[in-house]
Design a protein around this motif. Structure first.
Motif, PDB file in Angstrom:
ATOM      1  N   ILE A   1       0.835  -1.206   0.000  1.00 20.45           N
ATOM      2  CA  ILE A   1       0.000   0.000   0.000  1.00 20.45           C
ATOM      3  C   ILE A   1       0.869   1.255   0.000  1.00 20.45           C
ATOM      4  CG2 ILE A   1      -1.765   1.294   1.270  1.00 20.45           C
ATOM      5  CD1 ILE A   1      -2.750  -1.491   2.309  1.00 20.45           C
ATOM      6  N   TYR A   2       1.985   1.197   0.694  1.00 21.61           N
ATOM      7  CA  TYR A   2       2.896   2.349   0.713  1.00 21.61           C
ATOM      8  C   TYR A   2       3.445   2.637  -0.682  1.00 21.61           C
ATOM      9  CZ  TYR A   2       6.724   5.451   1.905  1.00 21.61           C
ATOM     10  OH  TYR A   2       7.582   6.517   1.967  1.00 21.61           O
ATOM     11  N   TYR A   3       3.788   1.589  -1.417  1.00 19.52           N
ATOM     12  CA  TYR A   3       4.251   1.794  -2.796  1.00 19.52           C
ATOM     13  C   TYR A   3       3.170   2.416  -3.666  1.00 19.52           C
ATOM     14  CZ  TYR A   3       8.664  -0.710  -2.211  1.00 19.52           C
ATOM     15  OH  TYR A   3       9.914  -1.095  -1.826  1.00 19.52           O
ATOM     16  N   LEU A   4       1.922   2.057  -3.404  1.00 15.48           N
ATOM     17  CA  LEU A   4       0.824   2.609  -4.198  1.00 15.48           C
ATOM     18  C   LEU A   4       0.470   4.041  -3.810  1.00 15.48           C
ATOM     19  CD1 LEU A   4      -1.624  -0.430  -4.333  1.00 15.48           C
ATOM     20  CD2 LEU A   4      -0.115   0.394  -6.155  1.00 15.48           C
TER      21      LEU A   4
ATOM     22  N   ASN B   1       2.316   6.096  -1.354  1.00  9.71           N
ATOM     23  CA  ASN B   1       3.441   6.899  -0.869  1.00  9.71           C
ATOM     24  C   ASN B   1       3.059   7.668   0.405  1.00  9.71           C
ATOM     25  OD1 ASN B   1       6.166   7.435  -1.121  1.00  9.71           O
ATOM     26  ND2 ASN B   1       5.796   9.394  -2.149  1.00  9.71           N
ATOM     27  N   ASN B   2       2.161   7.081   1.196  1.00  8.15           N
ATOM     28  CA  ASN B   2       1.700   7.683   2.439  1.00  8.15           C
ATOM     29  C   ASN B   2       1.716   6.599   3.519  1.00  8.15           C
ATOM     30  OD1 ASN B   2       0.131   8.679   4.597  1.00  8.15           O
ATOM     31  ND2 ASN B   2      -1.018  10.008   3.213  1.00  8.15           N
ATOM     32  N   ILE B   3       2.641   6.723   4.467  1.00  8.89           N
ATOM     33  CA  ILE B   3       2.811   5.666   5.467  1.00  8.89           C
ATOM     34  C   ILE B   3       1.619   5.578   6.408  1.00  8.89           C
ATOM     35  CG2 ILE B   3       4.116   7.060   7.120  1.00  8.89           C
ATOM     36  CD1 ILE B   3       4.682   3.340   6.237  1.00  8.89           C
ATOM     37  N   ILE B   4       0.976   6.708   6.725  1.00  7.56           N
ATOM     38  CA  ILE B   4      -0.177   6.675   7.626  1.00  7.56           C
ATOM     39  C   ILE B   4      -1.333   5.903   6.992  1.00  7.56           C
ATOM     40  CG2 ILE B   4      -1.862   8.058   8.909  1.00  7.56           C
ATOM     41  CD1 ILE B   4       1.034   8.245   9.957  1.00  7.56           C
ATOM     42  N   VAL B   5      -1.638   6.225   5.746  1.00  9.53           N
ATOM     43  CA  VAL B   5      -2.697   5.505   5.027  1.00  9.53           C
ATOM     44  C   VAL B   5      -2.337   4.024   4.931  1.00  9.53           C
ATOM     45  CG1 VAL B   5      -3.826   5.246   2.772  1.00  9.53           C
ATOM     46  CG2 VAL B   5      -3.476   7.526   3.747  1.00  9.53           C
ATOM     47  N   SER B   6      -1.096   3.744   4.657  1.00 10.59           N
ATOM     48  CA  SER B   6      -0.644   2.357   4.539  1.00 10.59           C
ATOM     49  C   SER B   6      -0.834   1.600   5.844  1.00 10.59           C
ATOM     50  CB  SER B   6       0.832   2.309   4.141  1.00 10.59           C
ATOM     51  OG  SER B   6       1.043   2.992   2.950  1.00 10.59           O
ATOM     52  N   LEU B   7      -0.450   2.216   6.945  1.00 10.71           N
ATOM     53  CA  LEU B   7      -0.588   1.557   8.240  1.00 10.71           C
ATOM     54  C   LEU B   7      -2.051   1.339   8.612  1.00 10.71           C
ATOM     55  CD1 LEU B   7       2.212   3.379  10.240  1.00 10.71           C
ATOM     56  CD2 LEU B   7       2.184   0.986   9.542  1.00 10.71           C
ATOM     57  N   VAL B   8      -2.870   2.337   8.388  1.00  8.44           N
ATOM     58  CA  VAL B   8      -4.286   2.207   8.737  1.00  8.44           C
ATOM     59  C   VAL B   8      -4.952   1.111   7.898  1.00  8.44           C
ATOM     60  CG1 VAL B   8      -6.527   3.388   8.680  1.00  8.44           C
ATOM     61  CG2 VAL B   8      -4.518   4.567   9.604  1.00  8.44           C
TER      62      VAL B   8
END
Length: 111
Positions: free
Chosen positions: A81-84, A86-93
């Protein structure tokens, strides 16, 4: 009294591990920071306790493998998700939501 000592020993272990994690992350020692949560001491401690208290070892190992697989899926989801985004918060959630769904399903599996 013996049980109280066990709680103190386990608390001291946690009081050592978490500051080590903090220290390594603060000093950008990525490999050691990544190593600490993968040390199998907690899993082996659970196994030894089950052996000591005559628990079901087979069920424990199967469940441990299932939850380790869930954890791996969490990290795969985070990086994907981070690769898609580029937002670590969105990726973690999003990865935590996916992880919760997977864990919920694993908890409902009957062995």
């Amino acid at each position: 009294m013996v049980t109280d000592i066990n709680y103190v020993i386990f608390s001291l272990f946690g009081a050592i591990v978490l500051p080590l994690q903090y220290y390594f992350s603060k000093n950008k020692q990525y490999k050691l920071c990544a190593l600490i949560p993968t040390i199998p001491i907690l899993g082996l401690t659970g196994l030894f306790m089950l052996i000591f208290y005559n628990g079901n070892i087979n069920k424990y190992i199967k469940n441990h493998i299932a939850f380790l697989t869930c954890t791996i899926s969490l990290y795969i989801s985070v990086i994907f998700i981070y690769y898609l985004t580029n937002n670590i918060i969105v990726s973690l959630v999003l990865a935590m939501i996916i992880w919760c769904c997977i864990v919920y399903n694993v908890l409902n599996i009957k062995y």
